[in-house]
Design a protein around this motif. Structure first.
Motif, PDB file in Angstrom:
ATOM      1  N   GLY A 130       0.810  -1.208   0.000  1.00 44.81           N
ATOM      2  CA  GLY A 130       0.000   0.000   0.000  1.00 44.81           C
ATOM      3  C   GLY A 130       0.844   1.259   0.000  1.00 44.81           C
ATOM      4  O   GLY A 130       0.542   2.221  -0.722  1.00 44.81           O
ATOM      5  N   LYS A 131       1.918   1.266   0.786  1.00 45.66           N
ATOM      6  CA  LYS A 131       2.803   2.423   0.837  1.00 45.66           C
ATOM      7  C   LYS A 131       3.621   2.544  -0.446  1.00 45.66           C
ATOM      8  O   LYS A 131       3.895   3.659  -0.911  1.00 45.66           O
ATOM      9  CB  LYS A 131       3.712   2.328   2.059  1.00 45.66           C
ATOM     10  CG  LYS A 131       2.963   2.496   3.381  1.00 45.66           C
ATOM     11  CD  LYS A 131       3.884   2.409   4.593  1.00 45.66           C
ATOM     12  CE  LYS A 131       3.097   2.637   5.879  1.00 45.66           C
ATOM     13  NZ  LYS A 131       3.937   2.519   7.088  1.00 45.66           N
ATOM     14  N   LEU A 182      -4.142  -4.684  -2.336  1.00 48.75           N
ATOM     15  CA  LEU A 182      -4.211  -3.912  -1.095  1.00 48.75           C
ATOM     16  C   LEU A 182      -5.302  -4.446  -0.173  1.00 48.75           C
ATOM     17  O   LEU A 182      -6.305  -5.002  -0.634  1.00 48.75           O
ATOM     18  CB  LEU A 182      -4.503  -2.437  -1.400  1.00 48.75           C
ATOM     19  CG  LEU A 182      -3.532  -1.697  -2.334  1.00 48.75           C
ATOM     20  CD1 LEU A 182      -3.903  -0.222  -2.385  1.00 48.75           C
ATOM     21  CD2 LEU A 182      -2.088  -1.864  -1.886  1.00 48.75           C
ATOM     22  N   ASP A 206      -5.882   0.127   3.157  1.00 54.78           N
ATOM     23  CA  ASP A 206      -5.017   0.746   2.152  1.00 54.78           C
ATOM     24  C   ASP A 206      -5.813   1.138   0.909  1.00 54.78           C
ATOM     25  O   ASP A 206      -5.547   2.173   0.286  1.00 54.78           O
ATOM     26  CB  ASP A 206      -3.876  -0.199   1.767  1.00 54.78           C
ATOM     27  CG  ASP A 206      -2.798  -0.283   2.844  1.00 54.78           C
ATOM     28  OD1 ASP A 206      -2.734   0.644   3.678  1.00 54.78           O
ATOM     29  OD2 ASP A 206      -2.029  -1.264   2.843  1.00 54.78           O
TER      30      ASP A 206
END
Length: 506
Positions: free
Chosen positions: A147-148, A174, A178
């Motif tokens: 997600g990041k 995700l 997220d």
């Protein structure tokens, strides 16, 4: 200036034996979030590759008008230069480089001809703030979750002064939190004047985020639905995607007598020495002939790990407890032992572990059971072709030829090849791990239909799924996992999303 930032007019694109796009018209207004929807193979990704320059000018017919100017992109960098950025499902990041290095790769900041990494770090912090990501820009990409990493990709696009952001299945890998964060970010970018195109199979997300939704089917434009007029509904999207109303997404199954126990786990535990904890603990479940057992749970609950421990324990967990197959105590040392016993496992990661993407359909289907088409140590190629053609027909694999490379197929057709590979070993128990992840509603219906046909023939299925609708729509019984343990079991009559989530969050 036109209200439309993008106009794709009469776009046609052909590959050998396949017309991928046929006179497609696609228009996107400035500052809107426009979803592009369609079954796998409908032409969505092909259309975006035409737009981004992956397929250069001259390899397709029709016109691309961006910001009022006709474009003739010969390479991806040409589209980037005018403010178009595309983020694919498989992220284009370098795991061993820092966040700031990834953000400015091929777009490095220079001062007097010398790379200025200090300024890159400063600007990366500003870009990360824009995408609401609180991380040190000097951290390595591989230390971030998916997600990041997705947000880093968007920051990377923003560093190039993007005007049109294209996201191809951005939430496929995700979790729910997220995914929601990403949708919120698209709304925020919209407020900042950035236009977005999102390709997605998740209809709930399309309904939640889209200002407009254009549906493609078989390489043609079906319609564009307008959310402000109440047109973006699940029923309207599905009808235009598949060309028919699907009153129920889950096909009816003929009533059949449930047979004897095929598999049973008694106080089954799997300890992973690499992470120093149990991934499955004191599990008691059973599966009978002719039924589909659903295993539900949140990410990290241990569902996949449980399946892998049953299927020959390829991860070398330390196992305890008893595994019975057909009433007999079993002790599998390798996946080949499980296969010989009639157990097959269709992995959730079809691209990474399930298929040979650089080989053709024929070779992939035969890979699980070469002995079945061999004599005296040699593969009978005629028999291999015959088997592949049979599964292409029975599973509805959409392809001009069984010689087609699997990597060139849509996600739904890849999943059917993966399923065919394991059906060829003639299992009595089939474990399906996320059987419809990343595939569209039409292909899902086809997979569900195949599952029902297998059950009617006497096979048993364990289905692991993160989609509660799928669990409820297809399962005879549902086991709910959390922290490696079974928290409860529900019959199809008593199961509900609320009850499953209550048990999954214990």
């Amino acid at each position: 200036m036109s209200d439309y930032i993008l106009e794709m007019n009469q776009i046609s694109k052909e590959f050998p034996g396949v017309k991928a796009l046929s006179n497609v018209n696609f228009k996107v207004k400035r500052g809107e979030i426009h979803c592009l929807v369609g079954e796998n193979g409908a032409g969505k990704s092909t259309l975006m590759k035409v737009l981004s320059g992956v397929y250069p000018y001259g390899t397709y017919e029709g016109d691309i008008v961006f910001n009022g100017n006709v474009q003739k992109f010969n390479r991806i960098s040409d589209s980037v230069d005018v403010g178009i950025a595309i983020i694919y499902q498989e992220l284009a990041l370098f795991p061993d480089l820092a966040v700031y290095e990834n953000i400015f790769i091929n777009n490095e900041i220079q001062n007097g001809g010398i790379l200025d990494w200090n300024e890159a770090i400063v600007q990366s912090k500003q870009l990360l703030e824009k995408v609401k990501l609180k991380v040190n820009p000097e951290i390595l990409i591989k230390e971030l979750g998916v997600g990041k990493q997705q947000l880093v990709e968007i920051a990377k696009a923003l560093s190039k002064e993007v005007k049109l952001l294209i996201l191809d299945e951005p939430t496929a890998a995700l979790n729910e939190d997220d995914s929601e964060n990403l949708l919120d970010l698209l709304r925020l970018l919209k407020e900042q004047g950035i236009t977005s195109i999102m390709i997605s199979h998740k209809l709930k997300e399309v309904i939640a985020i889209a200002d407009k939704a254009t549906i493609l089917r078989d390489g043609e434009t079906m319609c564009t639905l307008d959310a402000s007029k109440g047109e973006v509904t699940e029923a309207a999207i599905i009808k235009n995607m598949v060309g028919r109303d699907i009153g129920k997404i889950y096909p009816k199954r003929a009533k059949k007598e449930i047979g004897k126990k095929i598999l049973e786990l008694v106080n089954w535990s799997a300890y992973d020495p690499k992470i120093g904890r149990h991934v499955a603990k004191d599990v008691n479940i059973h599966v009978k002939q002719g039924e589909i057992i659903g295993i539900a749970g949140l990410m990290g609950a241990g569902r996949t790990e449980l399946a892998q421990s049953i299927f020959g324990n390829a991860k070398n967990y330390k196992l305890q407890g008893d595994l019975f197959v057909d009433g007999m105590l079993a002790n599998y040392k390798h996946t080949s032992d499980a296969i010989k016993a009639g157990i097959a496992y269709v992995t959730e990661d079809r691209k990474g572990n399930g298929l040979f993407l650089l080989q053709d359909i024929k070779s992939n289907i035969s890979a699980g059971n070469l002995k079945g088409i061999s004599a005296n140590g040699f593969v009978n190629e005629n028999e291999e072709i015959k088997v592949a053609e049979e599964y292409r027909a029975s599973l509805g694999i959409k392809t001009p030829s069984i010689q087609q490379l699997v990597g060139n197929l849509s996600g739904g057709n890849q999943q059917k090849v993966s399923l065919g590979k394991w059906l060829f070993v003639s299992p009595k128990l089939l474990i399906l791990d996320e059987p419809t992840r990343g595939i569209d509603v039409g292909a899902k219906f086809e997979i569900y239909t195949v599952m029902n046909e297998l059950i009617e023939k006497g096979m048993s299925i364990i289905m692991i799924s993160s989609e509660l609708g799928e669990i409820l729509g297809m399962s005879n019984r549902v086991y709910i996992m959390a922290d490696g343990e079974i928290k409860g079991v529900l019959s199809s009559e008593e199961a509900s999303q609320e009850k499953i989530m209550q048990l999954a969050t214990q």
